[in-house]
Design an enzyme around this catalytic site. Structure first.
Site, mmCIF file in Angstrom:
data_model
loop_
_atom_site.group_PDB
_atom_site.id
_atom_site.type_symbol
_atom_site.label_atom_id
_atom_site.label_comp_id
_atom_site.label_asym_id
_atom_site.label_seq_id
_atom_site.Cartn_x
_atom_site.Cartn_y
_atom_site.Cartn_z
ATOM 1 N N ASP A 748 0.650 -1.394 0.208
ATOM 2 C CA ASP A 748 -0.187 -0.083 0.113
ATOM 3 C C ASP A 748 0.971 1.087 0.120
ATOM 4 O OD1 ASP A 748 1.362 -0.262 2.082
ATOM 5 O OD2 ASP A 748 -1.049 -0.186 3.627
ATOM 6 N N ASP A 835 10.939 -4.601 11.022
ATOM 7 C CA ASP A 835 11.429 -3.294 10.040
ATOM 8 C C ASP A 835 12.644 -2.902 11.047
ATOM 9 O OD1 ASP A 835 9.849 -2.907 11.724
ATOM 10 O OD2 ASP A 835 8.698 -1.352 10.763
#
Length: 921
Positions: A748, A835
């Site tokens: 996205d 991450d």
């Protein structure tokens, strides 16, 4: 009859019966007149009507009208006649327009025919030119090959010499103590291209196997099953390995029995060349039963050696195997900070002179030494250390008598005190850990000293080894002065001063290096075994097997849907982002550290502190990574160097330039059951310059819809199926990734092409860093004494989220295969924090912060379905992740930075002949 009447009239009208004749004549005249009148009507009336109809439109006024003034019943005013008139007028106009168009089209057709003829001539000329260019290229390639053949020696693979169990042995050296690789190792079994095959004997097939410690044997067998070098074909093996210890005391065989069993091994070949005898120690009790055994030309790897037994460059000093069947518990390992701990240094031990080891059972110590024994400094050491403790200048703890029964030890060796957990608790409070080597200088290393070193490195106490004659584990390939202090015993009076003079930065660097050595070479059975094999392989200069890549299992999908162009993505004005590649995608230049190893490379990579140049290329996890891991830096000397395009304005925009002017990147996109969002994101990549391919990591067990039509964006789209739903799949080193540069992007993410290209250019200037868009930072929570994750806008950052970031494929190998498994397990547990884990890893290796480009703080597409990050628990989990990762690494590796890279002329419209360069602020 007419003629008769005419004759009678000319004769006077007299004849027979005159009156009847007149009547007859008059009747004839009326009939003639009637006929004539009818003739006139039938002939002239149509002519008059025709004339009227053809001249009615010209009679605009009364004077021109043929019949004079007309009434309301006139012919042209009749309704149906008017309709006919209008139809005639419309048809006439259309005919005129069609005629004009026909003439125009004929003119255009004539012009196009001329152009077609000109194009045909141009095509013919271009074909001729292309044919000439192909001939020139072919001739040039042929000339180049001839030139290269003339200037380069011919290279061919060496002849493969397979070992034969009946091959003749070469002469034995005068003494086994003189064994070195050049006179005790058969290189013919180990060609450079052999791949270093290793054959491991099954200890259970021999009588001494029943005496082995069950835990060590089980751990060793588990390690052997997963090692890449182990082969079941003994006929092609380069090295043969046999495990002989640690043995259990009650059932230990006699030295002569063990010697006979070793010499009876099927591939021993009378002298044991190319054999490695491994004697691992799990406890501090020393077993050196191999001392009394003739090992011939076989190499020995154990934790205890006398100088008459140890052959430098041939035998291997290994570390104890403490965690035989368990992984280290990172939660129990103390952090590396604060640097200073309660005690400046500590030591606990007791020397027992009267203890007889297995060595003394056969030979006396005095029978083995030559000349006078060296002076024993232990009394002076005890006096000096007690004086330091009594001075109370610093908190130190020294105990030379055990409170409980000391562990078994060799003569002149300091025995360990207490249980392992008690010793670790003391070391956790100690900045330095003293390790006093045995008073017998002929004992170059003992299992007790190796155990003290292991425990000190495990909990972050910097080892201080008193005795420079000691041979620490893996001493010939590890530069121990970067993690420990090795001090001669005569300098015991200066130890206190020396320890106090070391700065905090140096202490932290040594502690970090010690932690790295412990994790890499000491902590598990896999590490110990792999390190031993790596040392032998490096000594005989055989290149390592490349680290494995993840095989991408492609999900079949239909493509062909023409990708549209998002106006927001394509609105670049006159900003030329670079060429959209028309040739097939090309991979990054290959570089394999195959046969180019040098001593400088070996020692630099084995011994240096963690860093991108040398952390893992020569670790036991396997020294050489594939071509993508050749290095993160400029790569000079390793890959093709070409001058940049230079220039400014359009020339600068249209080429990458730099030292690697021809390079592409791969987009790796993680997705989970959001087909519409995924298709939109893929379409936005259409026309992106320097894009090699797109790897879609399909993280869902449910396959994509069969009727889903994937967009055609001009480059391959590889849809990879994963074994399980894990965010760690984002960083797997897929074999389909053929470029060094990886753009990790969420499905996205909404980035413009110019932003992506700017980030790619910045990454090429800092290949060892994470370069991305969304920045985050960590902060210390004073009330709770813990770390927090913060996503607020800030001028300072310490992380760049990998939902939109460039990084080197090298880090994908380290994340998936080298980074502690506990971190990946927590990512799977929370379905979060991958991450953060990557940022921890890169900052830990490079000691550099990431680089943020542009001022964007978010990258989500508007209107997309909510992702996992919108969950209320998202931030709480990330707080926990940061604190857990800090415990695993032992310190906070993230570094703050206020540096951000922006283009001063970012998307600024300038003429092509004006300067347009990227400037960093």
């Amino acid at each position: 009859e007419l003629m008769t009447g005419y004759t009678m009239l000319r004769n006077g009208g007299v004849g027979n019966g005159g009156q009847p004749w007149v009547l007859r004549w008059s009747s004839r005249i009326r009939l003639t007149w009637l006929s004539f009148t009818l003739f006139i009507i039938l002939v002239f009336f149509p002519l008059i009507a025709h004339y009227y109809l053809t001249t009615i439109d010209d009679a605009d006024d009364a004077g021109k009208r043929i019949f004079g003034p007309r009434t309301g019943n006139e012919l042209c005013e009749v309704k149906h006649v008017q309709d006919l008139c209008r139809i005639r007028e419309s048809v006439s106009e259309e005919l005129l327009q069609l005629e004009a168009k026909r003439q125009e089209l004929n003119s255009e057709i004539a012009k196009l025919n001329l152009k077609i003829e000109a194009c045909k001539k141009s095509i013919e000329n271009a074909k001729q030119d292309l044919l000439q260019l192909k001939n020139v290229i072919s001739q040039t390639e042929h000339s180049y090959k001839e030139l290269m053949a003339q200037n380069q020696p011919k290279l061919s693979l060496p002849i493969r010499l397979l070992p034969d169990k009946d091959d003749a042995t070469f002469p034995l050296p005068k003494s086994n103590r003189n064994c070195r690789l050049h006179n005790c190792f058969d290189y013919s079994r180990c060609p450079l291209t052999s791949g270093f095959p290793v054959y491991v004997y099954n200890s259970d097939d021999y009588p001494f196997g029943s005496s082995l410690d069950p835990l060590i044997k089980q751990a060793f067998e588990a390690t052997v099953r997963t090692n890449v070098y182990v082969t079941e074909n003994a006929n092609i093996a380069c090295v043969y390995i046999i495990l002989v210890g640690e043995m259990q005391e009650p059932v230990m065989p006699k030295p002569t029995e063990l010697e006979q069993q070793l010499h009876s091994l099927p591939y021993w070949r009378t002298d044991g060349h190319n054999h490695l005898i491994i004697n691992l120690s799990r406890k501090s009790e020393t077993q050196n039963f191999i001392y009394n055994i003739s090992t011939g030309r076989a190499m020995v790897a154990q934790s205890t050696f006398y100088d008459v037994q140890y052959r430098p460059g041939f035998d291997i000093v290994v570390s104890p195997l403490v965690h035989a069947m368990s992984e280290p518990n990172f939660l129990e390992i103390p952090p590396q900070v604060p640097v200073k701990r309660k005690y400046l240094f500590s030591f606990q031990g007791e020397k027992i002179e009267s203890l007889r080891s297995s060595l003394q059972e056969v030979r006396s110590f005095e029978e083995e030494i030559e000349g006078n024994a060296p002076a024993d400094y232990d009394d002076r050491i005890i006096t000096t250390l007690k004086a330091v403790q009594d001075s109370k200048l610093d908190f130190v703890l020294v105990e030379f008598t055990c409170k409980n029964q000391p562990k078994a030890s060799l003569p002149t060796e300091w025995a360990l005190c207490g249980e392992r957990d008690d010793r670790l608790e003391l070391l956790k409070l100690s900045t330095f850990a003293l390790i006093i080597t045995p008073g017998d200088t002929h004992l170059v290393i003992s299992a007790g000293c190796a155990m003290r070193l292991f425990e000190a490195l495990e909990v972050g106490a910097i080892p201080v080894v008193l005795g420079e004659q000691v041979q620490l584990p893996y001493n010939d390939v590890i530069r121990w002065n970067e993690a420990a202090l090795i001090i001669p015993k005569p300098r015991i009076t200066e130890v206190h001063f020396l320890l106090r003079s070391i700065s905090d930065n140096d202490l932290l660097a040594m502690r970090r290096q010690g932690r790295f050595l412990w994790e890499t070479y000491f902590s598990t059975s896999d590490n110990v075994f792999s390190t031993v094999l790596a040392i032998i392989r490096t000594r005989i200069q055989i290149p390592a097997a490349p680290i494995r890549e993840e095989t991408a299992v492609e999900i079949p999908h239909r493509s062909g849907k023409a990708a549209g162009t998002d106006p927001n993505m394509a609105d670049n004005g006159d900003l030329d982002l670079g060429p959209v590649e028309t040739e097939p995608p090309y991979a990054s230049p290959k570089y394999l550290r195959n046969f180019t190893l040098t001593a400088m490379d070996i020692y630099r990579n084995w011994n240096s502190a963690p860093g991108p140049f040398h952390l893992f290329p020569y670790t036991p996890f396997d020294p050489v990574l594939p071509s993508e891991a050749k290095f993160l830096g400029s790569g000079t000397g390793f890959r093709p160097i070409g001058g940049g395009a230079g220039g400014s304005g359009k020339e600068f925009q249209a080429a990458l330039g730099g030292n690697v002017p021809r390079e592409q990147f791969t987009v790796v996109m993680l997705t989970y059951e959001r087909e519409e969002v995924l298709m939109n994101s893929l379409e936005r990549l259409n026309g992106l310059p320097y894009l090699n391919k797109v790897v879609v990591v399909w993280n869902s067990p449910k396959l994509p819809s069969e009727d889903l039509l994937w967009p055609d964006i001009g480059v391959p789209i590889m849809v990879v199926r994963t074994e399980k739903n894990s965010l760690n799949n984002r960083f797997l080193p897929w074999d389909e990734i053929e470029t060094e540069a990886i753009l990790s992007i969420d499905d996205d993410a909404h980035l413009r092409h110019d932003e992506i290209m700017f980030g790619f250019r910045v990454w090429r200037e800092a290949r060892d860093r994470i370069v991305g868009f969304p920045g985050r930072y960590h902060a210390w929570d004073i009330p709770h004494q813990s770390w927090l994750y913060n996503s607020n806008y800030s001028c300072e950052l310490s992380m760049v989220l990998t939902g939109a970031a460039f990084f080197h494929k090298y880090y994908a190998y380290l994340y998936s295969y080298v980074m502690p498994q506990a971190i990946r397990d927590m990512v799977d547990e929370y379905i979060n924090c991958e991450d953060i884990a990557m940022n921890f890893l890169v900052s830990h290796l490079t000691r550099k912060p990431p680089i943020k480009v542009t001022s964007r703080w978010t990258f989500r597409c508007p209107g997309c379905p909510q992702a996992l990050s919108h969950d209320d628990s998202h931030f709480h989990e990330r707080h926990k992740c940061i604190n857990f990762f800090v415990k695993v690494y032992g310190y906070m590796p993230l570094l703050y930075t206020q540096f951000r890279v922006d283009s001063v002329l970012f998307k600024t419209r300038l003429p092509h002949d004006k300067t347009k360069c990227f400037k960093f602020i």
